[in-house]
Design a protein around this motif. Structure first.
Motif, mmCIF file in Angstrom:
data_model
loop_
_atom_site.group_PDB
_atom_site.id
_atom_site.type_symbol
_atom_site.label_atom_id
_atom_site.label_comp_id
_atom_site.label_asym_id
_atom_site.label_seq_id
_atom_site.Cartn_x
_atom_site.Cartn_y
_atom_site.Cartn_z
ATOM 1 N N ILE A 133 -21.769 -9.757 0.902
ATOM 2 C CA ILE A 133 -21.044 -10.763 0.132
ATOM 3 C C ILE A 133 -19.929 -11.337 1.008
ATOM 4 N N THR A 134 -19.471 -12.521 0.662
ATOM 5 C CA THR A 134 -18.412 -13.169 1.436
ATOM 6 C C THR A 134 -17.042 -12.720 0.934
ATOM 7 N N LEU A 135 -16.022 -13.044 1.712
ATOM 8 C CA LEU A 135 -14.655 -12.751 1.296
ATOM 9 C C LEU A 135 -14.330 -13.498 0.002
ATOM 10 N N ARG A 136 -14.841 -14.694 -0.109
ATOM 11 C CA ARG A 136 -14.614 -15.477 -1.329
ATOM 12 C C ARG A 136 -15.230 -14.774 -2.544
ATOM 13 N N ALA A 137 -16.427 -14.247 -2.396
ATOM 14 C CA ALA A 137 -17.079 -13.528 -3.495
ATOM 15 C C ALA A 137 -16.291 -12.269 -3.850
ATOM 16 N N LEU A 138 -15.777 -11.578 -2.823
ATOM 17 C CA LEU A 138 -14.966 -10.386 -3.068
ATOM 18 C C LEU A 138 -13.691 -10.760 -3.827
ATOM 19 N N ALA A 139 -13.068 -11.880 -3.452
ATOM 20 C CA ALA A 139 -11.854 -12.344 -4.137
ATOM 21 C C ALA A 139 -12.147 -12.654 -5.602
ATOM 22 N N VAL A 140 -13.303 -13.229 -5.872
ATOM 23 C CA VAL A 140 -13.686 -13.526 -7.260
ATOM 24 C C VAL A 140 -13.817 -12.225 -8.048
ATOM 25 N N LEU A 141 -14.400 -11.219 -7.433
ATOM 26 C CA LEU A 141 -14.545 -9.926 -8.109
ATOM 27 C C LEU A 141 -13.177 -9.299 -8.384
ATOM 28 N N VAL A 142 -12.257 -9.408 -7.422
ATOM 29 C CA VAL A 142 -10.917 -8.851 -7.605
ATOM 30 C C VAL A 142 -10.211 -9.577 -8.744
ATOM 31 N N ARG A 143 -10.299 -10.902 -8.756
ATOM 32 C CA ARG A 143 -9.659 -11.676 -9.833
ATOM 33 C C ARG A 143 -10.280 -11.378 -11.188
ATOM 34 N N GLY A 144 -11.521 -10.929 -11.192
ATOM 35 C CA GLY A 144 -12.209 -10.646 -12.441
ATOM 36 C C GLY A 144 -11.965 -9.253 -12.987
ATOM 37 N N LEU A 145 -11.110 -8.486 -12.329
ATOM 38 C CA LEU A 145 -10.823 -7.140 -12.822
ATOM 39 C C LEU A 145 -10.157 -7.203 -14.192
ATOM 40 N N LYS A 146 -10.489 -6.249 -15.032
ATOM 41 C CA LYS A 146 -9.872 -6.167 -16.360
ATOM 42 C C LYS A 146 -8.378 -5.881 -16.191
ATOM 43 N N PRO A 147 -7.563 -6.324 -17.140
ATOM 44 C CA PRO A 147 -6.108 -6.136 -17.007
ATOM 45 C C PRO A 147 -5.687 -4.671 -16.923
ATOM 46 N N TYR A 148 -6.353 -3.793 -17.639
ATOM 47 C CA TYR A 148 -5.960 -2.385 -17.630
ATOM 48 C C TYR A 148 -6.969 -1.573 -16.836
ATOM 49 N N ASN A 149 -6.931 -1.749 -15.519
ATOM 50 C CA ASN A 149 -7.835 -1.007 -14.651
ATOM 51 C C ASN A 149 -7.056 0.103 -13.949
ATOM 52 N N VAL A 150 -7.740 0.890 -13.160
ATOM 53 C CA VAL A 150 -7.141 2.032 -12.471
ATOM 54 C C VAL A 150 -5.935 1.599 -11.627
ATOM 55 N N LEU A 151 -6.073 0.511 -10.912
ATOM 56 C CA LEU A 151 -5.006 0.044 -10.024
ATOM 57 C C LEU A 151 -3.782 -0.411 -10.811
ATOM 58 N N SER A 152 -3.982 -1.243 -11.836
ATOM 59 C CA SER A 152 -2.832 -1.750 -12.587
ATOM 60 C C SER A 152 -2.105 -0.627 -13.318
ATOM 61 N N LEU A 153 -2.842 0.361 -13.811
ATOM 62 C CA LEU A 153 -2.197 1.487 -14.481
ATOM 63 C C LEU A 153 -1.385 2.327 -13.494
ATOM 64 N N ALA A 154 -1.906 2.524 -12.288
ATOM 65 C CA ALA A 154 -1.171 3.279 -11.269
ATOM 66 C C ALA A 154 0.084 2.528 -10.846
ATOM 67 N N LEU A 155 -0.013 1.212 -10.680
ATOM 68 C CA LEU A 155 1.158 0.422 -10.314
ATOM 69 C C LEU A 155 2.210 0.450 -11.420
ATOM 70 N N ALA A 156 1.776 0.377 -12.662
ATOM 71 C CA ALA A 156 2.711 0.424 -13.791
ATOM 72 C C ALA A 156 3.410 1.782 -13.844
ATOM 73 N N ARG A 157 2.676 2.848 -13.589
ATOM 74 C CA ARG A 157 3.265 4.188 -13.595
ATOM 75 C C ARG A 157 4.310 4.312 -12.485
ATOM 76 N N ASP A 158 4.002 3.784 -11.305
ATOM 77 C CA ASP A 158 4.960 3.824 -10.197
ATOM 78 C C ASP A 158 6.213 3.013 -10.520
ATOM 79 N N GLU A 159 6.031 1.883 -11.171
ATOM 80 C CA GLU A 159 7.174 1.041 -11.550
ATOM 81 C C GLU A 159 8.058 1.761 -12.560
ATOM 82 N N GLN A 160 7.437 2.471 -13.506
ATOM 83 C CA GLN A 160 8.220 3.230 -14.485
ATOM 84 C C GLN A 160 9.025 4.326 -13.797
ATOM 85 N N LYS A 161 8.417 5.010 -12.840
ATOM 86 C CA LYS A 161 9.142 6.048 -12.104
ATOM 87 C C LYS A 161 10.312 5.449 -11.341
ATOM 88 N N ARG A 162 10.077 4.291 -10.728
ATOM 89 C CA ARG A 162 11.136 3.640 -9.961
ATOM 90 C C ARG A 162 12.293 3.240 -10.872
#
Length: 81
Positions: A23-52
């Protein structure tokens, strides 16, 4: 990021597909933008922000303010004047 992509697009591995050239970088970017709002990454970032925020001290803000004021004053000082 990879965990979030693999979780949502399982059994695919979009990053591996990108590195293999499937797949191209553009296709990968589309997949990243299509991630659900409450995914593993966003939850981990939110947890780190709360700790901070829990570790935040009001005196840290004061230190920044004082430093900024001192920088502003020192920029007005004329050497040898």
């Amino acid at each position: 990021m990879e965990a979030a992509l693999c979780e949502q697009y399982s059994p695919r591995d979009p990053i591996a597909e990108y590195w293999r050239g499937d797949i191209t970088l553009r296709a990968l970017a589309v997949l990243v933008r299509g991630l659900k709002p409450y995914n593993v990454l966003s939850l981990a970032l939110a947890r780190d922000e709360q700790k901070r925020q829990k570790q935040h001290r009001p005196e840290d803000d004061l230190d920044v303010q004082v430093r900024n004021e001192l920088d502003s004053l020192s920029s007005r000082i004329i050497p040898g004047g």
